[in-house]
Design a protein around this motif. Sequence first.
Motif, mmCIF file in Angstrom:
data_model
loop_
_atom_site.group_PDB
_atom_site.id
_atom_site.type_symbol
_atom_site.label_atom_id
_atom_site.label_comp_id
_atom_site.label_asym_id
_atom_site.label_seq_id
_atom_site.Cartn_x
_atom_site.Cartn_y
_atom_site.Cartn_z
ATOM 1 N N ALA A 99 0.826 -1.208 0.000
ATOM 2 C CA ALA A 99 0.000 0.000 0.000
ATOM 3 C C ALA A 99 0.860 1.258 0.000
ATOM 4 C CB ALA A 99 -0.937 -0.006 1.203
ATOM 5 N N TYR A 102 2.395 1.447 -3.605
ATOM 6 C CA TYR A 102 1.519 1.513 -4.772
ATOM 7 C C TYR A 102 0.511 2.656 -4.719
ATOM 8 C CZ TYR A 102 2.996 -2.742 -7.103
ATOM 9 O OH TYR A 102 3.729 -3.677 -7.806
ATOM 10 N N ARG A 103 0.309 3.240 -3.550
ATOM 11 C CA ARG A 103 -0.714 4.270 -3.421
ATOM 12 C C ARG A 103 -0.553 5.390 -4.441
ATOM 13 N NH1 ARG A 103 -0.815 9.204 -2.019
ATOM 14 N NH2 ARG A 103 -2.717 10.179 -1.202
ATOM 15 N N GLN A 112 -6.233 5.551 -4.858
ATOM 16 C CA GLN A 112 -5.504 6.008 -3.683
ATOM 17 C C GLN A 112 -6.327 5.820 -2.411
ATOM 18 O OE1 GLN A 112 -3.836 9.902 -4.161
ATOM 19 N NE2 GLN A 112 -2.671 9.360 -5.991
ATOM 20 N N TRP A 115 -6.062 2.186 -1.210
ATOM 21 C CA TRP A 115 -4.776 1.878 -0.587
ATOM 22 C C TRP A 115 -4.656 2.555 0.769
ATOM 23 C CZ3 TRP A 115 -2.650 -2.275 -1.858
ATOM 24 C CH2 TRP A 115 -2.525 -2.695 -3.181
#
Length: 335
Positions: A99, A102-103, A112, A115
Amino acid sequence: MELHDVWFVLIAVLWIGYFFLEGFDFGVGILTKLLARDRVEKRVLINTIGPVWDGNEVWLLTAGGATFAAFPEWYATLFSGFYLPLLIILVCLIVRGVAFEYRAKRSEEHWQRNWETAIFWTSLIPAFLWGVAFGNIVRGVKIDRNFEYVGNFWDLLNVYSILGGLVTLTLFTFHGAVFVGLKTVGDIRERSRKLALKVGLATAVLALVFLIWTQIDSGDGASLAALIVAVVALVGALAMVNGGREGWAFILSGITIVAAVAMLFLSLFPDVMPSSLSADWSLTVTNASSSQYTLKIMTWCAVIATPIVLLYQSWTYWVFRKRIGTHHIAVDVSH
Protein backbone atom coordinates in the motif's frame (compact mmCIF):
# COMPACT_ATOMS: atom_id res chain seq x y z
CA MET A 1 25.44 -15.12 32.92
CA GLU A 2 25.05 -18.00 30.46
CA LEU A 3 24.82 -17.40 26.72
CA HIS A 4 21.17 -18.43 26.62
CA ASP A 5 20.45 -15.74 29.21
CA VAL A 6 22.34 -13.21 27.11
CA TRP A 7 20.29 -14.12 24.05
CA PHE A 8 17.05 -13.84 25.97
CA VAL A 9 18.08 -10.28 26.82
CA LEU A 10 19.12 -9.56 23.22
CA ILE A 11 15.82 -10.87 21.85
CA ALA A 12 13.99 -8.70 24.40
CA VAL A 13 16.00 -5.70 23.16
CA LEU A 14 15.08 -6.50 19.55
CA TRP A 15 11.38 -6.66 20.39
CA ILE A 16 11.66 -3.44 22.39
CA GLY A 17 13.34 -1.74 19.43
CA TYR A 18 10.69 -3.05 17.07
CA PHE A 19 7.77 -1.83 19.18
CA PHE A 20 9.45 1.54 19.78
CA LEU A 21 10.00 2.16 16.06
CA GLU A 22 7.14 0.29 14.42
CA GLY A 23 4.85 1.53 17.19
CA PHE A 24 4.70 5.07 15.81
CA ASP A 25 4.52 3.61 12.27
CA PHE A 26 1.36 1.76 13.21
CA GLY A 27 0.09 4.84 15.03
CA VAL A 28 0.56 7.08 12.00
CA GLY A 29 -1.20 4.52 9.80
CA ILE A 30 -4.17 4.51 12.19
CA LEU A 31 -4.20 8.31 12.26
CA THR A 32 -4.72 8.50 8.51
CA LYS A 33 -8.39 7.87 9.35
CA LEU A 34 -8.61 9.50 12.77
CA LEU A 35 -6.64 12.70 12.20
CA ALA A 36 -6.36 13.54 8.50
CA ARG A 37 -9.22 15.64 7.14
CA ASP A 38 -8.47 15.37 3.44
CA ARG A 39 -6.23 13.68 0.88
CA VAL A 40 -3.43 16.21 1.32
CA GLU A 41 -3.22 15.63 5.07
CA LYS A 42 -3.22 11.88 4.54
CA ARG A 43 -0.25 12.36 2.25
CA VAL A 44 1.50 14.42 4.92
CA LEU A 45 1.01 11.66 7.49
CA ILE A 46 2.23 8.96 5.13
CA ASN A 47 5.26 11.07 4.22
CA THR A 48 6.29 11.39 7.89
CA ILE A 49 7.08 7.67 7.95
CA GLY A 50 7.73 7.10 4.24
CA PRO A 51 11.55 7.10 4.49
CA VAL A 52 11.74 4.92 7.63
CA TRP A 53 8.88 2.40 7.89
CA ASP A 54 10.68 -0.38 5.98
CA GLY A 55 13.84 0.08 8.03
CA ASN A 56 11.80 -0.19 11.22
CA GLU A 57 10.48 -3.59 10.15
CA VAL A 58 14.06 -4.92 10.02
CA TRP A 59 13.84 -5.19 13.80
CA LEU A 60 10.97 -7.66 13.50
CA LEU A 61 12.87 -9.80 10.98
CA THR A 62 15.91 -9.79 13.23
CA ALA A 63 13.87 -10.65 16.33
CA GLY A 64 12.18 -13.57 14.53
CA GLY A 65 15.46 -14.82 13.08
CA ALA A 66 17.24 -14.55 16.42
CA THR A 67 14.45 -16.47 18.14
CA PHE A 68 14.62 -19.21 15.50
CA ALA A 69 18.38 -19.58 15.87
CA ALA A 70 18.79 -19.08 19.62
CA PHE A 71 15.60 -20.74 20.89
CA PRO A 72 14.29 -23.14 18.23
CA GLU A 73 11.86 -24.85 20.63
CA TRP A 74 10.36 -21.49 21.53
CA TYR A 75 10.09 -20.51 17.87
CA ALA A 76 8.48 -23.81 16.88
CA THR A 77 5.89 -23.80 19.67
CA LEU A 78 5.12 -20.10 19.24
CA PHE A 79 4.65 -20.16 15.49
CA SER A 80 2.67 -23.39 15.47
CA GLY A 81 0.42 -22.41 18.38
CA PHE A 82 -0.08 -18.81 17.29
CA TYR A 83 -0.21 -19.70 13.60
CA LEU A 84 -3.44 -17.88 12.69
CA PRO A 85 -2.83 -14.54 14.47
CA LEU A 86 0.79 -14.46 13.28
CA LEU A 87 -0.35 -15.26 9.74
CA ILE A 88 -2.83 -12.38 9.93
CA ILE A 89 -0.05 -10.07 11.11
CA LEU A 90 2.23 -11.24 8.29
CA VAL A 91 -0.44 -10.68 5.64
CA CYS A 92 -1.14 -7.23 7.09
CA LEU A 93 2.54 -6.27 6.96
CA ILE A 94 2.80 -7.44 3.36
CA VAL A 95 -0.32 -5.57 2.25
CA ARG A 96 0.77 -2.52 4.24
CA GLY A 97 4.13 -2.41 2.48
CA VAL A 98 2.46 -2.76 -0.91
CA ALA A 99 0.00 0.00 0.00
CA PHE A 100 2.80 2.43 0.83
CA GLU A 101 4.54 1.72 -2.47
CA TYR A 102 1.52 1.51 -4.77
CA ARG A 103 -0.71 4.27 -3.42
CA ALA A 104 0.89 7.01 -5.53
CA LYS A 105 1.40 4.89 -8.67
CA ARG A 106 -1.91 6.10 -10.10
CA SER A 107 -3.74 9.41 -9.64
CA GLU A 108 -7.34 8.10 -9.60
CA GLU A 109 -9.11 8.95 -6.35
CA HIS A 110 -10.62 5.50 -5.82
CA TRP A 111 -7.20 3.87 -6.32
CA GLN A 112 -5.50 6.01 -3.68
CA ARG A 113 -8.49 5.87 -1.33
CA ASN A 114 -8.49 2.05 -1.38
CA TRP A 115 -4.78 1.88 -0.59
CA GLU A 116 -5.21 4.42 2.21
CA THR A 117 -7.95 2.26 3.69
CA ALA A 118 -5.56 -0.70 3.49
CA ILE A 119 -2.89 1.30 5.35
CA PHE A 120 -5.36 2.05 8.14
CA TRP A 121 -6.54 -1.52 8.70
CA THR A 122 -3.12 -3.15 8.23
CA SER A 123 -1.76 -0.77 10.88
CA LEU A 124 -4.63 -1.23 13.34
CA ILE A 125 -4.88 -5.03 13.21
CA PRO A 126 -1.18 -5.81 13.94
CA ALA A 127 -1.09 -3.11 16.63
CA PHE A 128 -3.86 -5.00 18.40
CA LEU A 129 -2.72 -8.56 17.68
CA TRP A 130 0.84 -8.02 18.92
CA GLY A 131 -0.57 -7.16 22.33
CA VAL A 132 -2.80 -10.23 22.25
CA ALA A 133 0.17 -12.44 21.33
CA PHE A 134 2.48 -11.13 24.05
CA GLY A 135 -0.32 -11.19 26.58
CA ASN A 136 -0.71 -14.91 25.97
CA ILE A 137 3.04 -15.52 26.08
CA VAL A 138 3.32 -13.90 29.50
CA ARG A 139 0.09 -15.39 30.88
CA GLY A 140 0.88 -18.91 29.70
CA VAL A 141 -0.79 -21.18 27.15
CA LYS A 142 -1.68 -24.85 26.86
CA ILE A 143 1.66 -26.59 26.27
CA ASP A 144 1.92 -30.34 26.84
CA ARG A 145 4.81 -32.52 28.01
CA ASN A 146 6.20 -32.57 24.44
CA PHE A 147 6.39 -28.76 24.42
CA GLU A 148 3.61 -28.58 21.84
CA TYR A 149 0.71 -26.15 21.92
CA VAL A 150 -2.52 -28.12 22.38
CA GLY A 151 -5.01 -25.25 22.64
CA ASN A 152 -6.94 -23.58 19.86
CA PHE A 153 -7.36 -20.09 18.45
CA TRP A 154 -10.19 -19.17 20.83
CA ASP A 155 -8.01 -19.99 23.85
CA LEU A 156 -5.86 -17.04 22.83
CA LEU A 157 -8.80 -14.62 23.12
CA ASN A 158 -9.04 -14.23 26.89
CA VAL A 159 -9.64 -11.11 28.96
CA TYR A 160 -5.97 -10.59 29.81
CA SER A 161 -4.69 -10.90 26.24
CA ILE A 162 -7.47 -8.75 24.78
CA LEU A 163 -6.62 -6.09 27.35
CA GLY A 164 -3.00 -6.40 26.24
CA GLY A 165 -4.13 -5.86 22.65
CA LEU A 166 -6.05 -2.73 23.60
CA VAL A 167 -2.99 -1.43 25.45
CA THR A 168 -0.67 -1.84 22.44
CA LEU A 169 -3.32 -0.41 20.11
CA THR A 170 -3.85 2.75 22.16
CA LEU A 171 -0.19 3.10 23.13
CA PHE A 172 0.99 2.88 19.52
CA THR A 173 -1.70 5.33 18.44
CA PHE A 174 -0.57 7.75 21.16
CA HIS A 175 3.08 7.24 20.14
CA GLY A 176 2.12 7.91 16.52
CA ALA A 177 0.19 11.07 17.38
CA VAL A 178 3.17 12.40 19.31
CA PHE A 179 5.42 11.56 16.35
CA VAL A 180 3.10 13.42 13.97
CA GLY A 181 3.26 16.45 16.26
CA LEU A 182 7.04 16.21 16.17
CA LYS A 183 7.25 15.87 12.37
CA THR A 184 4.60 18.31 11.09
CA VAL A 185 3.76 22.01 11.06
CA GLY A 186 0.53 23.95 10.95
CA ASP A 187 -2.97 22.91 11.86
CA ILE A 188 -2.30 19.18 11.65
CA ARG A 189 0.38 19.55 14.31
CA GLU A 190 -2.07 21.22 16.71
CA ARG A 191 -4.78 18.65 16.11
CA SER A 192 -2.33 15.79 16.62
CA ARG A 193 -1.46 17.25 20.02
CA LYS A 194 -5.11 17.42 21.07
CA LEU A 195 -5.76 13.88 19.84
CA ALA A 196 -2.61 12.62 21.59
CA LEU A 197 -3.93 13.93 24.91
CA LYS A 198 -7.24 12.09 24.48
CA VAL A 199 -5.65 8.82 23.35
CA GLY A 200 -2.95 9.14 25.99
CA LEU A 201 -5.48 9.32 28.81
CA ALA A 202 -7.22 6.17 27.54
CA THR A 203 -3.82 4.50 27.22
CA ALA A 204 -2.91 5.40 30.80
CA VAL A 205 -6.04 3.75 32.21
CA LEU A 206 -5.70 0.57 30.14
CA ALA A 207 -1.94 0.26 30.62
CA LEU A 208 -2.15 0.75 34.38
CA VAL A 209 -4.70 -2.06 34.73
CA PHE A 210 -2.76 -4.39 32.44
CA LEU A 211 0.66 -3.78 34.00
CA ILE A 212 -0.61 -4.08 37.58
CA TRP A 213 -2.38 -7.32 36.63
CA THR A 214 0.89 -8.60 35.15
CA GLN A 215 2.84 -7.58 38.24
CA ILE A 216 0.42 -9.34 40.58
CA ASP A 217 0.43 -12.53 38.51
CA SER A 218 4.11 -12.97 37.69
CA GLY A 219 6.09 -9.90 38.63
CA ASP A 220 9.11 -9.37 40.87
CA GLY A 221 11.18 -6.42 42.03
CA ALA A 222 12.73 -5.78 38.62
CA SER A 223 9.40 -5.84 36.81
CA LEU A 224 7.92 -3.52 39.45
CA ALA A 225 10.71 -1.03 38.76
CA ALA A 226 9.96 -1.23 35.02
CA LEU A 227 6.25 -0.70 35.75
CA ILE A 228 7.00 2.44 37.73
CA VAL A 229 9.23 3.78 34.95
CA ALA A 230 6.51 3.11 32.36
CA VAL A 231 3.83 4.88 34.37
CA VAL A 232 6.03 7.90 35.20
CA ALA A 233 7.17 8.19 31.57
CA LEU A 234 3.59 8.05 30.28
CA VAL A 235 2.47 10.75 32.71
CA GLY A 236 5.48 12.82 31.69
CA ALA A 237 4.69 12.32 28.01
CA LEU A 238 1.14 13.58 28.55
CA ALA A 239 2.49 16.63 30.39
CA MET A 240 4.95 17.38 27.58
CA VAL A 241 2.23 17.01 24.95
CA ASN A 242 0.03 19.43 26.87
CA GLY A 243 2.93 21.87 27.01
CA GLY A 244 3.70 21.58 23.30
CA ARG A 245 7.10 19.94 23.90
CA GLU A 246 6.84 17.28 21.18
CA GLY A 247 10.49 16.24 21.32
CA TRP A 248 10.37 15.39 25.00
CA ALA A 249 6.92 13.90 24.60
CA PHE A 250 8.20 11.52 21.93
CA ILE A 251 11.19 10.49 24.05
CA LEU A 252 8.94 9.81 27.02
CA SER A 253 6.31 7.92 25.02
CA GLY A 254 9.17 5.82 23.66
CA ILE A 255 10.44 5.20 27.19
CA THR A 256 6.92 4.09 28.11
CA ILE A 257 7.02 1.44 25.39
CA VAL A 258 10.55 0.38 26.32
CA ALA A 259 9.70 0.02 30.01
CA ALA A 260 6.37 -1.73 29.41
CA VAL A 261 7.83 -4.32 27.04
CA ALA A 262 10.84 -4.78 29.32
CA MET A 263 8.43 -5.45 32.18
CA LEU A 264 6.79 -8.24 30.18
CA PHE A 265 10.12 -9.92 29.51
CA LEU A 266 11.22 -9.47 33.13
CA SER A 267 7.98 -11.09 34.26
CA LEU A 268 8.55 -13.92 31.80
CA PHE A 269 12.17 -14.83 32.64
CA PRO A 270 13.45 -17.54 33.03
CA ASP A 271 10.51 -18.93 31.05
CA VAL A 272 10.17 -18.07 27.40
CA MET A 273 6.72 -19.62 27.05
CA PRO A 274 5.00 -20.80 30.23
CA SER A 275 2.63 -23.75 30.18
CA SER A 276 -0.76 -23.20 31.79
CA LEU A 277 -1.16 -26.98 32.14
CA SER A 278 1.94 -27.66 34.22
CA ALA A 279 4.95 -25.59 35.24
CA ASP A 280 7.13 -28.61 34.42
CA TRP A 281 6.09 -28.36 30.77
CA SER A 282 7.02 -24.70 30.39
CA LEU A 283 9.63 -23.67 27.85
CA THR A 284 12.57 -21.97 29.54
CA VAL A 285 15.80 -20.33 28.44
CA THR A 286 17.50 -23.63 29.23
CA ASN A 287 15.34 -26.29 27.61
CA ALA A 288 14.39 -24.17 24.56
CA SER A 289 17.84 -22.92 23.59
CA SER A 290 20.29 -23.95 20.89
CA SER A 291 23.70 -25.43 21.58
CA GLN A 292 26.46 -23.34 23.13
CA TYR A 293 28.40 -23.48 19.84
CA THR A 294 25.47 -22.01 17.92
CA LEU A 295 25.01 -19.26 20.49
CA LYS A 296 28.72 -18.38 20.33
CA ILE A 297 28.60 -17.97 16.55
CA MET A 298 25.44 -15.87 16.83
CA THR A 299 27.06 -13.66 19.44
CA TRP A 300 30.01 -12.85 17.19
CA CYS A 301 27.66 -12.11 14.27
CA ALA A 302 25.62 -9.79 16.49
CA VAL A 303 28.73 -7.96 17.70
CA ILE A 304 29.75 -7.26 14.09
CA ALA A 305 26.39 -6.55 12.47
CA THR A 306 24.47 -4.63 15.14
CA PRO A 307 26.59 -1.42 15.10
CA ILE A 308 26.30 -1.29 11.30
CA VAL A 309 22.50 -1.54 11.42
CA LEU A 310 22.27 1.10 14.15
CA LEU A 311 24.53 3.47 12.22
CA TYR A 312 22.66 3.34 8.91
CA GLN A 313 19.27 3.57 10.57
CA SER A 314 20.38 6.53 12.69
CA TRP A 315 21.68 8.20 9.54
CA THR A 316 18.29 7.74 7.86
CA TYR A 317 16.50 9.48 10.71
CA TRP A 318 19.03 12.30 10.68
CA VAL A 319 18.65 12.91 6.94
CA PHE A 320 14.84 13.00 7.15
CA ARG A 321 14.64 14.93 10.43
CA LYS A 322 12.82 18.07 9.16
CA ARG A 323 9.15 18.81 9.68
CA ILE A 324 6.68 18.74 6.80
CA GLY A 325 3.27 20.28 6.18
CA THR A 326 0.51 20.49 3.61
CA HIS A 327 2.41 23.21 1.72
CA HIS A 328 5.11 20.64 0.89
CA ILE A 329 2.65 18.44 -1.01
CA ALA A 330 2.55 18.99 -4.77
CA VAL A 331 -0.92 19.38 -6.26
CA ASP A 332 -0.49 16.64 -8.84
CA VAL A 333 0.05 13.92 -6.18
CA SER A 334 -2.61 14.98 -3.70
CA HIS A 335 -5.77 14.06 -5.59
